[in-house]
Enzyme design. Structure first.
Site, PDB file in Angstrom:
ATOM      1  N   LYS A   1       0.859  -1.183   0.000  1.00 30.34           N
ATOM      2  CA  LYS A   1       0.000   0.000   0.000  1.00 30.34           C
ATOM      3  C   LYS A   1       0.902   1.242   0.000  1.00 30.34           C
ATOM      4  O   LYS A   1       1.953   1.240   0.642  1.00 30.34           O
ATOM      5  CB  LYS A   1      -0.891  -0.022   1.263  1.00 30.34           C
ATOM      6  CG  LYS A   1      -1.659   1.271   1.532  1.00 30.34           C
ATOM      7  CD  LYS A   1      -2.715   1.556   0.474  1.00 30.34           C
ATOM      8  CE  LYS A   1      -3.347   2.945   0.658  1.00 30.34           C
ATOM      9  NZ  LYS A   1      -4.053   3.410  -0.543  1.00 30.34           N
TER      10      LYS A   1
ATOM     11  N   CYS B   1      -2.021  10.033  -6.392  1.00 31.49           N
ATOM     12  CA  CYS B   1      -3.209   9.733  -5.583  1.00 31.49           C
ATOM     13  C   CYS B   1      -4.295  10.765  -5.882  1.00 31.49           C
ATOM     14  O   CYS B   1      -4.075  11.961  -5.797  1.00 31.49           O
ATOM     15  CB  CYS B   1      -2.911   9.721  -4.093  1.00 31.49           C
ATOM     16  SG  CYS B   1      -4.446   9.369  -3.188  1.00 31.49           S
TER      17      CYS B   1
ATOM     18  N   LYS C   1       4.176   5.870 -10.325  1.00 32.58           N
ATOM     19  CA  LYS C   1       2.782   5.494 -10.606  1.00 32.58           C
ATOM     20  C   LYS C   1       2.086   6.749 -11.109  1.00 32.58           C
ATOM     21  O   LYS C   1       2.024   7.768 -10.417  1.00 32.58           O
ATOM     22  CB  LYS C   1       2.129   4.977  -9.322  1.00 32.58           C
ATOM     23  CG  LYS C   1       0.630   4.673  -9.438  1.00 32.58           C
ATOM     24  CD  LYS C   1       0.388   3.247  -9.859  1.00 32.58           C
ATOM     25  CE  LYS C   1      -1.071   2.842  -9.794  1.00 32.58           C
ATOM     26  NZ  LYS C   1      -1.392   2.041  -8.633  1.00 32.58           N
TER      27      LYS C   1
HETATM   28  O1  RRO Z   1      -5.328   5.843  -0.718  1.00 38.27           O
HETATM   29  C1  RRO Z   1      -6.037   6.205  -1.664  1.00 38.27           C
HETATM   30  O2  RRO Z   1      -7.101   6.821  -1.551  1.00 38.27           O
HETATM   31  C2  RRO Z   1      -5.637   5.929  -3.054  1.00 38.27           C
HETATM   32  C3  RRO Z   1      -4.354   6.106  -3.524  1.00 38.27           C
HETATM   33 BR1  RRO Z   1      -2.932   6.587  -2.393  1.00 38.27          BR
HETATM   34  C4  RRO Z   1      -4.092   5.920  -4.901  1.00 38.27           C
HETATM   35  O3  RRO Z   1      -2.962   6.088  -5.392  1.00 38.27           O
HETATM   36  N1  RRO Z   1      -5.108   5.576  -5.698  1.00 38.27           N
HETATM   37  C5  RRO Z   1      -6.356   5.388  -5.250  1.00 38.27           C
HETATM   38  O4  RRO Z   1      -7.261   5.074  -6.043  1.00 38.27           O
HETATM   39  N2  RRO Z   1      -6.616   5.563  -3.912  1.00 38.27           N
END
Ligand code: RRO
Length: 311
Positions: free
Chosen positions: A44, A127, A163
């Protein structure tokens, strides 16, 4: 199984989990590590300290798509760096999140100082669910971030990737490729794509959004395959034209061996699975690998590099 390499890391199978799915705690991470057909484990996205993330309900999953506004819920970098029962034969990518460039640098410095992590680093620059959205949504912001990280951290020895969010226009692909090409920080791979930002769906029994944070808006996963394929192919074409040795990992909408094959056709060297893993659990890796293998043998291919799109 079909082997691959990303940067200088070798993998016995080319299908990995997507960061954020089945990879937040020890139980999930060790399940992935023990799953033979899951070629690498990606954590994660982490922050410097444990982070509670957004309020529930923050996930909505169906067989075909997902919306999440997790908000970077994670156990903090030390947990992913020191606390893991990772078997030595399995490559691990630590996904580096954070709310700012300073936090990203602090996390990277911890990884570099520890010598505990010979695997890869996937820098999450995209994100969609934080107040401070990831820097990769805009080429100039990405450029400044990569420059800052290089100034603060210097050269990073681990296989390093970004990413990225989905892009939609040729000018965007070119501008982002320029930034990556010119950055002093060596980028070995990119992962395309993160979830599609700011999707919403409604619960019509209660007439409310299906998730609660941020007014119900969150990242869309699942049925986004053609967007992911287009991002992979666009970057692969640009990198090849410029002779850049940057690997591309495909992510978004993989639900079958056919979908996996399409990512390889688009030029991906590995494929990540998100929503489908969340719904089906780690057994999806063997299913996808077997379905993919059937297509490969039907076409007489023995290795991923035999799969070439006819333009
Ligand atoms: O944690 C999130 O809300 C999240 C992240 Br870091 C991400 O890179 N992509 C996503 O769909 N949720």
């Amino acid at each position: 199984m079909y082997s691959t390499s990303i940067g200088n890391l070798y993998f016995e199978n080319f299908i990995f989990n997507a960061s954020g799915v089945w990879c937040t705690n020890n139980r999930q991470l060790s399940q992935l590590a023990e799953t033979k057909h899951c070629g690498a484990v990606i954590t994660k996205s982490c922050t410097l300290l444990p982070h509670i993330g957004n309020a529930y309900p923050k996930y909505h999953f169906t067989d075909s798509y997902s919306i999440n506004s997790n908000g970077l819920e994670n156990q903090g970098i030390d947990y992913y760096l020191y606390n893991q029962p990772y078997p030595p034969h399995k490559s691990i990518f630590i996904s580096v999140g954070g709310h700012s460039n300073d936090e990203r640098c602090d996390i990277l410095k911890k990884i570099m100082a520890s010598k505990e992590h010979p695997g890869g680093i996937e820098l999450n620059m995209s994100c969609p669910n934080l107040g401070d959205i990831g820097p990769a949504y805009d080429p100039q912001t990405l450029e400044r971030s990569l420059e800052y990280i290089y100034q603060q951290c210097g050269e990073i020895k681990n296989t390093l990737g970004l990413k990225l969010p989905p892009y939609y226009f040729q000018e965007q692909f070119l501008a982002i490729a320029d930034v990556i090409d010119k950055a002093k920080l060596r980028i070995d791979f990119i992962t395309c794509v993160n979830s599609v930002p700011n999707a919403i769906d409604f619960d019509i029994d209660n007439d409310i959004p299906v998730i609660s944070p941020n007014g119900g808006y969150g990242g869309l996963g699942g049925n986004i395959l053609p967007i992911g394929l287009a991002n992979v192919k666009s970057f692969v074409d640009i990198f090849r034209k410029r002779g850049l040795n940057i690997d591309v990992i495909g992510c978004g909408g993989v639900q079958s061996g056919e979908d996996v094959y399409k990512y390889i056709l688009a030029g991906a060297k590995a494929v990540q699975v998100g929503t489908h893993l969340w719904v089906g659990g780690p057994s999806v890796f063997e299913e996808l690998t077997k379905e993919f293998a059937l297509i490969m043998s039907r076409k007489g291919h023995t290795a991923l590099h035999n799969v070439v799109v006819k333009n």
